[in-house]
Design a protein around this motif. Structure first.
Motif: not given
Length: 504
Positions: A203-227
């Protein structure tokens, strides 16, 4: 930039001439003195302090006949005007009074001059003042002595982790009245199951950790043209500010008077913030800043491309949200005595879940001081000044709707939470005592207060600020983002300027 540097130098000279003699051992507390007479409370920030202090002064004078509390504020109260641009976007113009570089320096110099001459307000709000410098020179009372000698002061009534965190070199030169922090939420429609499972493990996170956790989800959403953006943060410079906060104590050590801008950490912060912008992690925005006279400043902010989800509302993978919004994770925004639509501020939050708190690699979980006071060692009425600090921290004043931020008083925090649930906190004419909670409200309160209390007790780090240093940084970093200077050049410039300032 040259003008600003000259102002900084002027202030450095002014501060260095104040109280040349180090007076770490201040005068006796004289707890047995009678409460009475006149005191003055001084602060720069009118928006945060003025209404609360005036209400407290009136109540204090009524409680203690024969006392008078004068409130001095320096900046003007802000005004907000909204309008629409030609392309239909919403624009806000905020007149923030004389809250600019020159005004802060003028105020600091005013306080310096008063202290040097043996005068000054009895109580000083530590909003823009470099209080560690005054503490070093014995110009502030160590409030520990008052806390220990005053039998009416009960330490267990207050959040000790917050009180202890604002100490300087083991002494209590500052007593916190209110504070704030941010919690994290995430959008369950944007993050995949694997990412959500990772978030559930801690329940505590650094921004680096948050970005790493969300990276794949972000790329997948981007492919679906989700901005949708990863963070609810406007532009690279704002991203830089939040990343700097995460590493602040590593770069600046006020106790040792050292700056560390050139070991690579600061450079990495700049480059990471720029990279986040290039990758589309933060909101693109247009910011126009127009400075008028030295009496007011107008800031025009036009919100640009946010990325939208359902219903045209913006969605973010993560949101760092002020603790004042935490209650609405448990309570219907449109129920009770108040009806609030925060979608224009927070976007689509209907599918959000709480993730936890921001931290850094050292396990520091920061909070910001919204209101806190130090006592001038020159005060001729220390007894009454101390009583007023206690009054500001009392349950009576800590449940006031005019208090900005979280109360330092434990019981007040609980009572204030109930007022949030009933809606009375936002309906002052009806705030004549806490209504009896319904069974449904009791359940909401228990869930909300459990999380609030857990978060509050995890806070362990006060990031001591120096407005002069903050202004130096804010003046220099645009040169990196507009390509005028490299990250190394910006770091070297700041190292030189701030090292000189800290060691004057």
């Amino acid at each position: 930039m040259k003008k600003f540097s000259a102002l900084v130098l002027t202030s450095i000279i002014a501060i260095s001439t104040v109280a040349c003699v180090n007076r770490n051992e201040t005068a006796s507390t004289n707890i047995t003195e009678k409460i009475g007479g006149e005191i003055t409370v001084s602060c720069f920030e009118s928006a945060l302090y003025k209404n609360y202090l005036e209400e407290a002064a009136k109540a204090f004078e009524k409680k203690y006949p024969g006392t008078k509390v004068n409130i001095e504020t320096f900046s003007l109260m802000p005004e907000v005007k909204t309008s629409a641009t030609e392309d239909g976007r919403k624009a806000s113009v905020i007149t923030i009074g004389n809250d600019d570089d020159m005004s802060k320096i003028d105020y600091i110099n005013k306080i310096n001059t008063e202290l040097m001459s043996g005068g000054g307000a009895d109580l000083l709000a530590m909003d823009v003042l470099p209080y560690y410098k005054y503490a070093e020179k014995g110009q502030l009372e160590d409030l520990k002595k008052y806390m220990e000698e005053d039998q009416e002061f009960i330490p267990s009534n207050y959040l000790q982790n917050i009180v202890d965190a604002v100490q300087y070199k083991g002494r209590q030169y500052l007593f916190p009245i209110s504070y704030s922090f941010q919690y994290l939420s995430y959008d369950t429609t944007l993050l995949d199951k694997k990412a959500q499972d990772q978030l559930a493990q801690k329940d505590t996170f650094t921004y680096e950790e948050l970005t790493e956790i969300a990276y794949n989800s972000f790329q997948n959403q981007k492919k679906q043209e989700n901005t949708s953006k990863m963070y609810n943060i406007y532009d690279c410079e704002k991203m830089f500010q939040v990343l700097l906060k995460e590493h602040y104590n590593k770069i600046l050590n006020f106790k040792e008077r050292t700056a560390n801008f050139t070991d690579g950490t600061f450079r990495k912060i700049l480059e990471t913030a720029k990279e986040y912008g290039e990758n589309g992690y933060v909101i693109e925005s247009v910011v126009n800043l127009e400075k008028g006279s030295n009496k007011n400043t107008e800031v025009s902010i036009v919100v640009g491309k946010m990325g939208t989800g359902q219903n045209g509302l913006p969605r973010y993978f993560y949101q760092a949200i002020d603790q004042g919004m935490l209650v609405y994770e448990f309570k219907d925004l449109k129920s009770g005595k108040i009806s609030i639509d925060l979608s224009s501020i927070l976007g689509n939050t209907g599918d959000n879940k709480i993730a936890g708190l921001l931290s850094n690699e050292q396990g520091e979980i920061p909070f910001d001081l919204r209101m806190g006071f130090g006592m001038n060692s020159n005060s001729q009425n220390k007894k009454t000044a101390w009583e007023f600090i206690k009054f500001l921290a009392s349950e009576e004043m800590q449940t006031s709707m005019k208090l900005i931020g979280c109360p330092i008083h434990k019981k007040a925090m609980e009572e204030r939470a109930k007022l949030e649930i009933t809606g009375q906190l936002f309906a002052p004419e009806e705030n004549l005592g806490i209504e009896k909670l319904t069974e449904a409200q009791k359940k909401i309160f228990q869930e909300y207060f459990s999380v609030l209390n857990r978060f509050v007790n995890q806070l362990n780090t006060y990031l001591m600020q120096d407005s002069m240093i903050n202004e130096m940084i804010e003046q220099e970093i645009p040169y990196f983002f507009d390509g005028t200077k490299t990250a190394e050049e910006v770091a070297e410039t700041l190292q030189s300027q701030i090292e000189l300032y800290l060691n004057e």
